[in-house]
Design an enzyme around this catalytic site. Structure first.
Site, mmCIF file in Angstrom:
data_model
loop_
_atom_site.group_PDB
_atom_site.id
_atom_site.type_symbol
_atom_site.label_atom_id
_atom_site.label_comp_id
_atom_site.label_asym_id
_atom_site.label_seq_id
_atom_site.Cartn_x
_atom_site.Cartn_y
_atom_site.Cartn_z
ATOM 1 N N ASN A 1 19.927 14.949 9.006
ATOM 2 C CA ASN A 1 19.688 14.022 10.108
ATOM 3 C C ASN A 1 18.185 13.934 10.351
ATOM 4 O O ASN A 1 17.576 14.864 10.887
ATOM 5 C CB ASN A 1 20.416 14.534 11.362
ATOM 6 C CG ASN A 1 20.201 13.634 12.568
ATOM 7 O OD1 ASN A 1 19.684 12.524 12.447
ATOM 8 N ND2 ASN A 1 20.600 14.111 13.731
ATOM 9 N N LYS B 1 16.705 12.055 12.391
ATOM 10 C CA LYS B 1 16.439 11.731 13.807
ATOM 11 C C LYS B 1 15.392 10.611 13.879
ATOM 12 O O LYS B 1 15.406 9.699 13.053
ATOM 13 C CB LYS B 1 16.041 12.990 14.578
ATOM 14 C CG LYS B 1 17.080 14.107 14.418
ATOM 15 C CD LYS B 1 16.838 15.288 15.302
ATOM 16 C CE LYS B 1 17.914 16.342 15.057
ATOM 17 N NZ LYS B 1 17.782 17.494 15.957
ATOM 18 N N HIS C 1 26.227 13.478 18.532
ATOM 19 C CA HIS C 1 25.149 14.461 18.469
ATOM 20 C C HIS C 1 24.706 14.826 19.883
ATOM 21 O O HIS C 1 24.680 13.976 20.778
ATOM 22 C CB HIS C 1 23.967 13.919 17.662
ATOM 23 C CG HIS C 1 22.969 14.971 17.295
ATOM 24 N ND1 HIS C 1 22.039 15.443 18.178
ATOM 25 C CD2 HIS C 1 22.782 15.676 16.140
ATOM 26 C CE1 HIS C 1 21.311 16.379 17.597
ATOM 27 N NE2 HIS C 1 21.738 16.537 16.353
ATOM 28 N N GLU D 1 21.959 15.298 21.253
ATOM 29 C CA GLU D 1 20.846 14.538 21.824
ATOM 30 C C GLU D 1 21.332 13.235 22.440
ATOM 31 O O GLU D 1 20.797 12.775 23.451
ATOM 32 C CB GLU D 1 19.783 14.298 20.750
ATOM 33 C CG GLU D 1 19.023 15.569 20.411
ATOM 34 C CD GLU D 1 18.472 15.613 19.003
ATOM 35 O OE1 GLU D 1 17.955 16.675 18.626
ATOM 36 O OE2 GLU D 1 18.560 14.589 18.287
ATOM 37 N N GLU E 1 27.341 22.207 16.372
ATOM 38 C CA GLU E 1 25.915 22.397 16.600
ATOM 39 C C GLU E 1 25.683 22.982 17.991
ATOM 40 O O GLU E 1 25.699 22.254 18.982
ATOM 41 C CB GLU E 1 25.168 21.063 16.480
ATOM 42 C CG GLU E 1 25.210 20.447 15.101
ATOM 43 C CD GLU E 1 24.109 19.416 14.923
ATOM 44 O OE1 GLU E 1 23.320 19.566 13.984
ATOM 45 O OE2 GLU E 1 24.016 18.485 15.726
ATOM 46 N N GLY F 1 16.638 22.741 16.846
ATOM 47 C CA GLY F 1 15.196 22.550 16.913
ATOM 48 C C GLY F 1 14.447 23.649 17.635
ATOM 49 O O GLY F 1 13.254 23.532 17.881
ATOM 50 N N SER G 1 19.077 24.641 13.472
ATOM 51 C CA SER G 1 17.981 25.381 12.826
ATOM 52 C C SER G 1 18.400 26.003 11.495
ATOM 53 O O SER G 1 18.022 27.121 11.158
ATOM 54 C CB SER G 1 17.419 26.446 13.776
ATOM 55 O OG SER G 1 16.856 25.843 14.932
#
Length: 243
Positions: A10, A12, A90, A92, A160, A166, A206
């Protein structure tokens, strides 16, 4: 039937024409196939330059066929462009853009019913993990999905943990395997044993070339959804970690 190992990348909101081309050229040399999700602006570029064995995914899609939905992309437009995959749910988008479990499920339903395969994401926040609610949170996300779909054949699940995305923090192999096993057990109980056996469950958070081999040894981890590391040459090492 063994589940085929799956690695998705991904990107992003990262990359330029030149850097994306460079990543694709590197991936074309990988031994195993992968699936990458560049920003929407570069989907056609990636599809044009990536070898056909590499899947290309959008990072979002809308749950209507067409119309006055500024800024959105339709399933038909993706398929018309040779894009067969999409990432949905996701964290985010769930957190920053306030997409609810129901919105994610609706998008997933529309996408799968109209021919796209979906990398469907779930996961818990640090507060939820520390409160011991990890499995409860993920079960609620799964239940919202089950309420809207009946065909799971086009769905790959990506676990996730939000606190590991991240941040450089990674769930231990034991923590990741525990959640993956619980997702598979939920599928067996609430959907069917066949769906539980056949559905691939990826780990994301990560993932790097340093930890991927240990994670990939766990019996319920069927691959990875990679974020930042997918922009680096070492992404090929992650793709090939089972070869």
């Amino acid at each position: 039937m063994a589940r085929k190992f799956f690695v998705g990348g991904n990107f992003k909101m990262n990359g330029t024409i030149s850097s994306v081309k460079e990543i694709v050229e590197n991936l074309n040399k990988a031994q195993l196939d992968s699936n990458i999700a560049p920003p929407a602006l570069y989907l056609l570029l990636v599809r044009e330059h990536a070898k056909k064995e590499i899947g290309v995914a959008a990072q979002n899609v809308f749950d209507k066929p067409n119309g006055a939905f500024t800024g959105e992309i339709s399933v038909h437009q993706l398929k018309d462009s040779g894009i067969d995959w999409v990432i949905l749910g996701h964290s985010e988008r769930r957190t920053i853009l306030a997409e609810s479990d129901e919105v994610v499920a609706s998008k997933t339903k529309y996408a799968t019913q109209n021919g796209l395969s979906v990398i469907w994401c779930c996961g818990e926040s640090l507060d939820q993990r520390e409160a011991g609610k990890t499995l409860e949170v993920i079960a609620a996300q799964l239940a919202a999905l089950k309420a809207q779909i009946s065909d799971w054949s086009k769905i790959v699940i990506a676990y996730e943990p939000i606190w590991a995305i991240g941040t450089g923090k990674v769930a231990t192999t034991e923590q990741a395997q525990e959640v993956h096993a619980s997702i598979r057990a939920w599928l067996a109980k609430e959907v069917s044993q066949a769906v539980a056996d056949e559905t691939r469950i990826l780990y994301g958070g990560s993932v790097s070339e340093k930890n991927c081999k240990d994670l990939s040894k766990e019996k319920d981890i069927d691959g990875f959804l990679v974020g930042g590391a997918s922009l680096k040459p070492a992404f090929v090492d992650i793709i090939n970690c089972k070869s």
